[in-house]
Design a protein around this motif. Structure first.
Motif, PDB file in Angstrom:
ATOM      1  N   ILE A  74      68.030  -3.843-111.672  1.00 26.87           N
ATOM      2  CA  ILE A  74      67.269  -4.377-110.537  1.00 26.87           C
ATOM      3  C   ILE A  74      67.438  -5.884-110.481  1.00 26.87           C
ATOM      4  O   ILE A  74      67.626  -6.538-111.501  1.00 26.87           O
ATOM      5  N   GLU A  75      67.359  -6.397-109.262  1.00 26.84           N
ATOM      6  CA  GLU A  75      67.388  -7.845-109.090  1.00 26.84           C
ATOM      7  C   GLU A  75      66.101  -8.431-109.648  1.00 26.84           C
ATOM      8  O   GLU A  75      65.054  -7.793-109.643  1.00 26.84           O
ATOM      9  N   LEU A  81      60.077  -4.050-109.473  1.00 27.62           N
ATOM     10  CA  LEU A  81      59.831  -2.966-110.430  1.00 27.62           C
ATOM     11  C   LEU A  81      58.581  -2.187-110.023  1.00 27.62           C
ATOM     12  O   LEU A  81      58.553  -0.959-110.092  1.00 27.62           O
ATOM     13  N   ALA A  82      57.570  -2.872-109.556  1.00 24.69           N
ATOM     14  CA  ALA A  82      56.350  -2.207-109.087  1.00 24.69           C
ATOM     15  C   ALA A  82      56.662  -1.253-107.932  1.00 24.69           C
ATOM     16  O   ALA A  82      56.085  -0.167-107.834  1.00 24.69           O
ATOM     17  N   ILE A 130      64.772   6.087-104.819  1.00 19.74           N
ATOM     18  CA  ILE A 130      64.939   4.890-105.655  1.00 19.74           C
ATOM     19  C   ILE A 130      66.265   4.200-105.318  1.00 19.74           C
ATOM     20  O   ILE A 130      66.324   2.981-105.175  1.00 19.74           O
ATOM     21  N   LYS A 131      67.320   4.985-105.159  1.00 14.55           N
ATOM     22  CA  LYS A 131      68.635   4.420-104.849  1.00 14.55           C
ATOM     23  C   LYS A 131      68.661   3.705-103.499  1.00 14.55           C
ATOM     24  O   LYS A 131      69.478   2.817-103.284  1.00 14.55           O
ATOM     25  N   GLU A 132      67.777   4.101-102.583  1.00 15.06           N
ATOM     26  CA  GLU A 132      67.745   3.486-101.252  1.00 15.06           C
ATOM     27  C   GLU A 132      67.269   2.040-101.277  1.00 15.06           C
ATOM     28  O   GLU A 132      67.522   1.289-100.339  1.00 15.06           O
ATOM     29  N   LEU A 133      66.593   1.627-102.343  1.00 13.12           N
ATOM     30  CA  LEU A 133      66.158   0.235-102.454  1.00 13.12           C
ATOM     31  C   LEU A 133      67.392  -0.643-102.621  1.00 13.12           C
ATOM     32  O   LEU A 133      68.200  -0.428-103.529  1.00 13.12           O
ATOM     33  N   LYS A 134      67.530  -1.622-101.767  1.00  8.51           N
ATOM     34  CA  LYS A 134      68.730  -2.459-101.764  1.00  8.51           C
ATOM     35  C   LYS A 134      68.918  -3.250-103.057  1.00  8.51           C
ATOM     36  O   LYS A 134      70.034  -3.544-103.455  1.00  8.51           O
ATOM     37  N   VAL A 136      68.261  -2.265-106.050  1.00  8.83           N
ATOM     38  CA  VAL A 136      68.481  -1.381-107.197  1.00  8.83           C
ATOM     39  C   VAL A 136      69.938  -0.958-107.199  1.00  8.83           C
ATOM     40  O   VAL A 136      70.480  -0.559-106.174  1.00  8.83           O
ATOM     41  N   SER A 137      70.587  -1.056-108.362  1.00 10.99           N
ATOM     42  CA  SER A 137      71.993  -0.649-108.460  1.00 10.99           C
ATOM     43  C   SER A 137      72.225   0.058-109.791  1.00 10.99           C
ATOM     44  O   SER A 137      71.358   0.093-110.661  1.00 10.99           O
ATOM     45  N   ASN A 138      73.398   0.617-109.931  1.00 11.40           N
ATOM     46  CA  ASN A 138      73.824   1.298-111.163  1.00 11.40           C
ATOM     47  C   ASN A 138      72.822   2.342-111.626  1.00 11.40           C
ATOM     48  O   ASN A 138      72.568   2.477-112.816  1.00 11.40           O
TER      49      ASN A 138
END
Length: 145
Positions: A74-75, A81-82, A130-134, A136-138
């Motif tokens: 996450i960035e 995270l919340a 969760i993956k749809e959040l920009k 969030v990666s990997n």
């Protein structure tokens, strides 16, 4: 979108079943390393590496004991995270542990273990949300039992 199926091992190729057995040997400590595990189940290292991230051994017969472990980057952004934890909470998963490393290059690695026995949506839907959040990666589903 990734799909996950629970199938009887009798329909799987011998290689896939052997990869699962090698993973079991590694997890239990019966094999000290991958070379030892693949030798014990008579597959090549190449076969093991081809399937190792796609095979999840599920020998759990207790329906009340369902757990999942996810990992993602996450960035470093306040409240992100919340936001991920809110998505998990809304699915009625119970968060057991959260591990977050310090951000390096503005990205932090996070792993979350969850009790998913009361999940009110399919696991792949939770993963997709969760993956749809920009930021969030990997994202990886490490395992489920």
């Amino acid at each position: 979108m990734e799909k996950y199926y629970i199938v009887d091992s009798s329909i799987l190729s011998d290689s896939v079943s052997r990869v699962a057995e090698a993973q079991k040997l590694l997890k239990s400590g019966a094999a000290k390393n991958i070379s030892e595990a693949v030798k014990a189940v008579d597959i090549s290292r190449g076969t093991f590496y081809k399937y190792k991230d796609l095979v999840f051994l599920n020998e759990n017969t207790h329906k009340n004991d369902r757990h999942a472990l996810i990992s993602f980057m996450i960035e470093h952004k306040s409240g992100l995270l919340a936001e991920v934890l809110q998505i998990i909470s809304e699915s009625d998963a119970n968060i057991l542990t959260i591990n977050q490393n310090i951000p390096i290059n503005n990205m932090a690695n996070v792993s979350v273990s969850m009790d998913i026995k009361n999940l009110n949506i399919p696991m792949d839907t939770l993963i997709l949300r969760i993956k749809e959040l920009k930021q969030v990666s990997n994202f990886q589903l490490i395992g489920m039992e």
